[in-house]
Write a protein that holds these residues in place. Structure first.
Motif, PDB file in Angstrom:
ATOM      1  N   GLY A 232       0.806  -1.226   0.000  1.00  0.00           N
ATOM      2  CA  GLY A 232       0.000   0.000   0.000  1.00  0.00           C
ATOM      3  C   GLY A 232       0.829   1.261   0.000  1.00  0.00           C
ATOM      4  O   GLY A 232       0.283   2.365  -0.023  1.00  0.00           O
ATOM      5  N   PHE A 233       2.152   1.129   0.034  1.00  0.00           N
ATOM      6  CA  PHE A 233       3.018   2.317  -0.058  1.00  0.00           C
ATOM      7  C   PHE A 233       2.777   2.949  -1.424  1.00  0.00           C
ATOM      8  O   PHE A 233       2.638   2.256  -2.421  1.00  0.00           O
ATOM      9  CB  PHE A 233       4.478   1.893   0.082  1.00  0.00           C
ATOM     10  N   ARG A 234       2.706   4.307  -1.480  1.00  0.00           N
ATOM     11  CA  ARG A 234       2.277   4.951  -2.721  1.00  0.00           C
ATOM     12  C   ARG A 234       3.392   5.777  -3.337  1.00  0.00           C
ATOM     13  O   ARG A 234       4.010   6.595  -2.679  1.00  0.00           O
ATOM     14  CB  ARG A 234       1.060   5.811  -2.422  1.00  0.00           C
ATOM     15  N   TRP A 235       3.575   5.581  -4.629  1.00  0.00           N
ATOM     16  CA  TRP A 235       4.674   6.216  -5.360  1.00  0.00           C
ATOM     17  C   TRP A 235       4.140   7.258  -6.334  1.00  0.00           C
ATOM     18  O   TRP A 235       3.157   7.008  -7.034  1.00  0.00           O
ATOM     19  CB  TRP A 235       5.446   5.164  -6.156  1.00  0.00           C
ATOM     20  N   GLY A 236       4.841   8.377  -6.406  1.00  0.00           N
ATOM     21  CA  GLY A 236       4.418   9.397  -7.360  1.00  0.00           C
ATOM     22  C   GLY A 236       5.538  10.372  -7.643  1.00  0.00           C
ATOM     23  O   GLY A 236       6.675  10.193  -7.194  1.00  0.00           O
TER      24      GLY A 236
ATOM     25  N   PRO B  81       5.902   5.581  10.270  1.00  0.00           N
ATOM     26  CA  PRO B  81       4.702   5.500   9.420  1.00  0.00           C
ATOM     27  C   PRO B  81       4.752   6.356   8.157  1.00  0.00           C
ATOM     28  O   PRO B  81       4.000   7.303   7.990  1.00  0.00           O
ATOM     29  CB  PRO B  81       3.593   5.974  10.367  1.00  0.00           C
ATOM     30  N   VAL B  82       5.655   6.007   7.256  1.00  0.00           N
ATOM     31  CA  VAL B  82       5.740   6.721   5.970  1.00  0.00           C
ATOM     32  C   VAL B  82       4.838   5.991   4.985  1.00  0.00           C
ATOM     33  O   VAL B  82       4.960   4.783   4.798  1.00  0.00           O
ATOM     34  CB  VAL B  82       7.185   6.763   5.439  1.00  0.00           C
ATOM     35  N   ARG B  83       3.915   6.738   4.386  1.00  0.00           N
ATOM     36  CA  ARG B  83       2.878   6.111   3.545  1.00  0.00           C
ATOM     37  C   ARG B  83       3.127   6.255   2.063  1.00  0.00           C
ATOM     38  O   ARG B  83       2.465   5.611   1.252  1.00  0.00           O
ATOM     39  CB  ARG B  83       1.509   6.730   3.850  1.00  0.00           C
TER      40      ARG B  83
ATOM     41  N   LYS C  66      -5.532  20.335  13.990  1.00  0.00           N
ATOM     42  CA  LYS C  66      -5.146  18.933  13.750  1.00  0.00           C
ATOM     43  C   LYS C  66      -5.024  18.646  12.246  1.00  0.00           C
ATOM     44  O   LYS C  66      -5.902  19.003  11.470  1.00  0.00           O
ATOM     45  CB  LYS C  66      -6.216  18.030  14.366  1.00  0.00           C
ATOM     46  N   VAL C  67      -3.928  18.022  11.880  1.00  0.00           N
ATOM     47  CA  VAL C  67      -3.731  17.663  10.468  1.00  0.00           C
ATOM     48  C   VAL C  67      -3.892  16.148  10.313  1.00  0.00           C
ATOM     49  O   VAL C  67      -3.790  15.404  11.288  1.00  0.00           O
ATOM     50  CB  VAL C  67      -2.343  18.112   9.953  1.00  0.00           C
ATOM     51  N   ASP C  68      -4.141  15.714   9.081  1.00  0.00           N
ATOM     52  CA  ASP C  68      -4.319  14.274   8.846  1.00  0.00           C
ATOM     53  C   ASP C  68      -3.011  13.584   8.504  1.00  0.00           C
ATOM     54  O   ASP C  68      -2.899  12.374   8.624  1.00  0.00           O
ATOM     55  CB  ASP C  68      -5.312  14.068   7.694  1.00  0.00           C
ATOM     56  N   PHE C  69      -2.076  14.352   7.991  1.00  0.00           N
ATOM     57  CA  PHE C  69      -0.756  13.798   7.684  1.00  0.00           C
ATOM     58  C   PHE C  69       0.246  14.941   7.654  1.00  0.00           C
ATOM     59  O   PHE C  69      -0.136  16.117   7.627  1.00  0.00           O
ATOM     60  CB  PHE C  69      -0.736  13.059   6.336  1.00  0.00           C
ATOM     61  N   VAL C  70       1.507  14.566   7.684  1.00  0.00           N
ATOM     62  CA  VAL C  70       2.557  15.568   7.537  1.00  0.00           C
ATOM     63  C   VAL C  70       3.382  15.199   6.309  1.00  0.00           C
ATOM     64  O   VAL C  70       3.854  14.063   6.199  1.00  0.00           O
ATOM     65  CB  VAL C  70       3.436  15.638   8.802  1.00  0.00           C
ATOM     66  N   GLY C  71       3.496  16.144   5.393  1.00  0.00           N
ATOM     67  CA  GLY C  71       4.367  15.947   4.231  1.00  0.00           C
ATOM     68  C   GLY C  71       5.735  16.529   4.548  1.00  0.00           C
ATOM     69  O   GLY C  71       5.831  17.621   5.103  1.00  0.00           O
ATOM     70  N   LEU C  72       6.769  15.786   4.236  1.00  0.00           N
ATOM     71  CA  LEU C  72       8.137  16.258   4.470  1.00  0.00           C
ATOM     72  C   LEU C  72       8.898  16.286   3.155  1.00  0.00           C
ATOM     73  O   LEU C  72       8.957  15.274   2.445  1.00  0.00           O
ATOM     74  CB  LEU C  72       8.863  15.310   5.443  1.00  0.00           C
TER      75      LEU C  72
ATOM     76  N   LYS D 158       1.310  10.219  12.759  1.00  0.00           N
ATOM     77  CA  LYS D 158       0.895   8.853  12.419  1.00  0.00           C
ATOM     78  C   LYS D 158       0.958   8.569  10.922  1.00  0.00           C
ATOM     79  O   LYS D 158       0.968   7.419  10.492  1.00  0.00           O
ATOM     80  CB  LYS D 158      -0.549   8.608  12.881  1.00  0.00           C
ATOM     81  N   ASP D 159       0.891   9.622  10.120  1.00  0.00           N
ATOM     82  CA  ASP D 159       0.916   9.444   8.664  1.00  0.00           C
ATOM     83  C   ASP D 159       1.862  10.463   8.058  1.00  0.00           C
ATOM     84  O   ASP D 159       1.632  11.667   8.174  1.00  0.00           O
ATOM     85  CB  ASP D 159      -0.475   9.680   8.071  1.00  0.00           C
ATOM     86  N   ILE D 160       2.887   9.944   7.420  1.00  0.00           N
ATOM     87  CA  ILE D 160       3.903  10.829   6.835  1.00  0.00           C
ATOM     88  C   ILE D 160       4.012  10.530   5.344  1.00  0.00           C
ATOM     89  O   ILE D 160       3.973   9.362   4.932  1.00  0.00           O
ATOM     90  CB  ILE D 160       5.271  10.579   7.530  1.00  0.00           C
ATOM     91  N   PHE D 161       4.132  11.579   4.554  1.00  0.00           N
ATOM     92  CA  PHE D 161       4.490  11.411   3.146  1.00  0.00           C
ATOM     93  C   PHE D 161       5.818  12.117   2.920  1.00  0.00           C
ATOM     94  O   PHE D 161       6.040  13.199   3.480  1.00  0.00           O
ATOM     95  CB  PHE D 161       3.455  12.063   2.221  1.00  0.00           C
ATOM     96  N   ILE D 162       6.674  11.527   2.130  1.00  0.00           N
ATOM     97  CA  ILE D 162       7.829  12.278   1.636  1.00  0.00           C
ATOM     98  C   ILE D 162       7.289  13.025   0.423  1.00  0.00           C
ATOM     99  O   ILE D 162       7.028  12.423  -0.628  1.00  0.00           O
ATOM    100  CB  ILE D 162       9.004  11.345   1.262  1.00  0.00           C
ATOM    101  N   THR D 163       7.060  14.316   0.594  1.00  0.00           N
ATOM    102  CA  THR D 163       6.401  15.083  -0.468  1.00  0.00           C
ATOM    103  C   THR D 163       7.376  15.560  -1.543  1.00  0.00           C
ATOM    104  O   THR D 163       6.941  15.975  -2.612  1.00  0.00           O
ATOM    105  CB  THR D 163       5.606  16.261   0.130  1.00  0.00           C
TER     106      THR D 163
END
Ligand code: FCB
Length: 487
Positions: free
Chosen positions: A47-51, A433-435, A325-331, A387-392
């Protein structure tokens, strides 16, 4: 360019000296501090997502088409000496007209997501008030094309192209700009969140504030100090908080929202429990006016003490808004900001200087330190229980000379990416938790003050003909996505 050296090191003193040497490409030592998970050691979680990621001013072009208003980058690029090659984003890679071809490239890669930004002056030419329906039409077309290709759109609301009219009314020095951003966020959310379910508020506050308002090398080119600069910082985080609230209030239920911040990351020079703790402490302070206040709802004591009489003016309600409150943090993660060791003296860490021989990619600020892909998300998860991180964003400028057969064999970029992904996988293996991961960038594009002199794409663009040619790194990334593992 020397100014880029300080780009990610706003509190650290000048560039190269701020960082410490570490061997590039050596296997990481695996001091596990979290229990191993059920995942296979060879890949990313299911379920890890690539873009890939882009931004409006850098790729769209069409700056004077279909009623778009001017942005501060149009104005800035026209000022002599601001852009290294004297260029602008006026045409860029013409994504505005070629988005179908670009979505087809993403599909070829197997990408599951795409992070783009909405040009505020394209949808609200004056920043507020009357919307420009033709501007919204473009994002409708793009989103529909993505969805038809099975690619999920992630929209960033602000990637630095402030409407010029708002700059003339004070720009980010004015609290009204933060409020205007909240209104804009609300109107975009009501328009697009039927299909765009994931929204980033502001891209890299730290960069646009510091480079645009302190060093002056990015638009709007200001060199503020003291109280005025701190107030701009405050308005940026306030704008983020107002946008989070606006997306919740006006977006379709279940829309997810969070920042996309270039967290300044301290890396432990040697992995001991004490040094790791020191690196966390340093990371918290390095981000005090940005991610830290957004996550904690307070400015750190050290930040306020250092600011003294120049501290920003704010109300308790502001702090609540900022830390909505945020749903995820993009880094956005490219290079370490500092290497540190623990110290018994305050503030609990010392910086290890970077050796002059330390290598970097084509951009001098992009020093090699792929372990930052492990530490940045791990610090965020530990410090703020994210709890939810994206490498943006993550990616590299490279040599990019086409070979005689016309192909760009960007082995240097492939090595950079492979090493970064190995360290990122170390993080997911350890349960951080990197998604998902967005590679910067799909295409070569307008790299701000560097103009077109610096290329970050995994697809080469011939700027004279607009011909797109995947580089070696595009094939590499396609393989990564297919395997869900560093290839
Ligand atoms: C990031 C920016 C992005 C691009 C890359 C190379 O700081 O968000 O627009 O310039 O760096």
């Amino acid at each position: 360019m020397p100014f880029r050296l300080t780009r990610r090191a706003w509190m650290t003193g000048a560039g190269a000296a701020a960082l410490a040497a570490t061997a590039y490409g050596t296997a990481h030592t695996t001091v596990r501090t979290s229990p191993p998970t059920r995942r296979a050691a060879t890949g990313f979680p299911d379920g890890f997502r690539w873009g890939t990621a882009t931004s409006s001013y850098q790729v769209e072009g069409a700056t004077q088409v279909d009623g778009r208003g001017p942005s501060i980058w149009d104005t800035f690029a026209r000022e002599p000496g601001r852009i290294r090659d004297g260029s602008s984003g006026e045409t860029s890679v013409d994504h505005y007209h070629r988005y179908k071809e670009d979505v087809a490239l993403m599909k070829w890669m197997g990408a599951q997501t795409y992070r783009f930004s909405i040009a505020w002056p394209r949808v609200f030419p004056d920043g507020r008030g009357k919307a420009n329906p033709k501007g919204f039409d473009f994002y409708d077309r793009l989103v529909d094309e993505l969805l038809a290709a099975g690619i999920e759109p992630f929209a960033t609301l602000y990637h630095w192209d402030l409407p010029q009219t708002l700059q003339e009314r004070g720009g980010w020095e004015s609290r009204d700009t933060a409020e205007a951003f909240g209104d804009y966020a609300s109107r975009v959310a009501s328009k697009l969140t039927d299909r765009v379910r994931q929204v980033f508020t502001i891209n890299e506050m730290q960069t646009f504030v510091e480079q645009g308002h302190r060093s002056g090398v990015f638009a709007p080119g200001l060199k503020l100090d003291g109280a005025r600069l701190n107030q701009v910082r405050h308005h940026a985080v306030l704008a983020h908080g107002l946008a989070v609230q606006a997306v919740r209030a006006s977006g379709r239920r279940g829309t997810r929202v969070g920042p996309a911040e270039n967290i300044a990351t301290a890396v432990p020079a040697i992995e001991t429990v004490e040094n790791i703790r020191a690196a966390e402490l340093a990371t918290r302070e390095l981000n005090a006016p940005y991610l830290t206040v957004m996550m904690e709802g307070r400015y750190t004591d050290a930040y306020l003490a250092a600011a003294g009489a120049d501290a920003p003016r704010f109300t308790p309600q502001d702090l609540k808004t900022i830390s909505s409150k945020v749903d995820f943090v993009g880094l956005n993660v490219y290079a370490p900001s500092k290497y540190v060791l623990a110290s018994e003296a305050a503030p609990g860490f010392v910086e290890v200087p970077l050796q002059a021989s330390h290598p970097h990619m084509a951009s001098p600020w992009l020093t090699l330190g792929p372990e930052v892909l492990y530490w940045a998300p791990r610090h965020a998860a530990n410090l703020w229980k994210v709890k939810d991180i994206f490498i943006t964003e993550n990616g590299a400028s490279a040599t990019d000379e086409p070979a005689t057969d016309g192909t760009v064999y960007d082995v240097d970029r492939v090595m950079y990416l492979r090493n970064c992904l190995m360290h990122l996988q170390r993080a997911t293996d350890a349960g951080v938790p990197v998604r998902g991961y967005f590679l910067w960038s799909l295409l070569d594009n307008f790299e701000w003050a560097d103009g077109y002199a610096t290329r970050f794409g995994i697809v080469h663009v011939d700027y004279a003909t607009q011909k797109r040619t995947p580089k070696l790194s595009a094939s590499f990334y396609r393989e990564v996505i297919a395997r869900n593992a560093p290839a």
